[in-house]
Design an enzyme around this catalytic site. Sequence first.
Site, PDB file in Angstrom:
ATOM      1  N   GLU A 206      41.727  42.185  29.521  1.00 58.28           N
ATOM      2  CA  GLU A 206      43.230  42.514  29.696  1.00 58.28           C
ATOM      3  C   GLU A 206      43.403  43.752  28.836  1.00 58.28           C
ATOM      4  O   GLU A 206      44.473  44.370  28.638  1.00 58.28           O
ATOM      5  CB  GLU A 206      44.089  41.579  29.280  1.00 58.28           C
ATOM      6  CG  GLU A 206      43.999  40.226  30.121  1.00 58.28           C
ATOM      7  CD  GLU A 206      45.221  39.318  29.814  1.00 58.28           C
ATOM      8  OE1 GLU A 206      46.212  39.641  29.029  1.00 58.28           O
ATOM      9  OE2 GLU A 206      45.239  38.415  30.636  1.00 58.28           O
ATOM     10  N   LYS A 338      54.859  33.006  35.623  1.00 55.48           N
ATOM     11  CA  LYS A 338      54.012  33.668  36.113  1.00 55.48           C
ATOM     12  C   LYS A 338      54.185  33.372  37.718  1.00 55.48           C
ATOM     13  O   LYS A 338      53.758  32.200  37.908  1.00 55.48           O
ATOM     14  CB  LYS A 338      52.298  33.222  35.888  1.00 55.48           C
ATOM     15  CG  LYS A 338      51.882  33.657  34.673  1.00 55.48           C
ATOM     16  CD  LYS A 338      50.516  33.068  34.245  1.00 55.48           C
ATOM     17  CE  LYS A 338      49.804  33.404  33.091  1.00 55.48           C
ATOM     18  NZ  LYS A 338      48.818  32.652  32.756  1.00 55.48           N
TER      19      LYS A 338
END
Length: 428
Positions: A206, A338
């Site tokens: 990430e 999410k």
Amino acid sequence: MSVSSITDVHARRVWDSRGRPTLEVEVTVGSGAVGRAIAPAGASTGSGEAVDRRDGGDAFGGYDVTKAIAAVNDEISDALIGLDAEDQENADAVLIELDGTPDKNRLGGNAMIAASMAVAHAAAAAAEMPLWRYLGGLAAHTLPLPEIQIFGGGAHAASRVDIQDFMVMAVGAEDYAQTLDWTAEVYRAAGALMSESGLLQGVADEGGFWPAFDSNEAALDMLLRSIERAGFRPGEDVAISLDIAASEFGKDGRYTLGLEKRELDSDGLIEMLLGWVDRYPIVSIEDPLGEDDEDGLIRFTAAAGDKLQIIGDDYLVTNAERVGHAAGVGACNAVLVKPNQVGTLTETRAAFDAARAADWGAVVSARSGETEDVTIVHLAVGWGAYQLKVGSFARSERMAKWNEGLRIADALGDHGQLAASTLFPWGR
Ligand code: PGA
Ligand code: ZN
């Protein structure tokens, strides 16, 4: 035919930030407007998540998505054409029924979430509004406080450290742009410190620095020094937030810290984390215990829930029922949201609403496998979420989202308000 009735649905293969195939869906409506969305992908997934449909076999490590694409271009297209894109709940209900499985494995959670989000984009495009405004109306004005990774470990860095995300939150910043200014300085300071100490080894999935530490606490020390070196007051200007992602190294209440060659039971892990909370300016911890360790989560929340945001990710998997249950038993006090974990926007919104109803926090979140898709930023602002988690402050799949927040902040002008000031110290 109305301007927002769906006339065409088309999927194609595109590529994510790990160089793996994923799918992009385009939904066209009567006005000619088109909405587009791309499915992201997790690596440290909860067992209760909607299942991505992958081809298996040799090509691209088995990650290809030709069957998910075919599902969109055949079945999903047939089912959605003629529906009104403005009726998201109906479109999602049709998708859920068409799939017919509890974990979305038949059509694929990836096919469903890309289609569901593309419907929302098409409705907003038909209304000639940005998605955040379409979802939030004139009332939308809250900019989420970013939670930004500085070091990436766990499943995103070959378990180089056990803890997955070492993050910062610019809790003292005045506006959204300033949270990014401050984080940029901390990220730069962390890079310089890593380089000086000979620990710089590139970045994890990430975009956070790949951690070459001898202990999890060494990473915390380095994070604290990075905040200080950047000129900020730890805890007051810039606070620390962790995603332990404990399901990755623990099962049945036994946790193995590979880096420190230590095995802990639930109480041992809780004690270690509480020790960190005492010594470091930590305001939020995600998945402190494994998804199967509800008793541990309840004990941890009882011990620290009054001073700490405790987020359920793998444990709650963006599921409204699970959020309601967890709030009832006192496990966690916030949920990670999410969309691809549950498979449709309507269900994602339900999990968000369940958190609100319980007076919980809610953090809208990206996945470790991402793309240029910025839908989640629009969801966060449109729904009035107080926090946004997108990964680090590097790599364009991450920066696309932080930058989209800047555009929205600009469009809101003086009406825009950063959610930070009331959020921490823990008050939600
Ligand atoms: P994932 O990681 O996207 O790989 O699941 C993100 C997280 O655990 O929060
Ligand atoms: Zn997580």
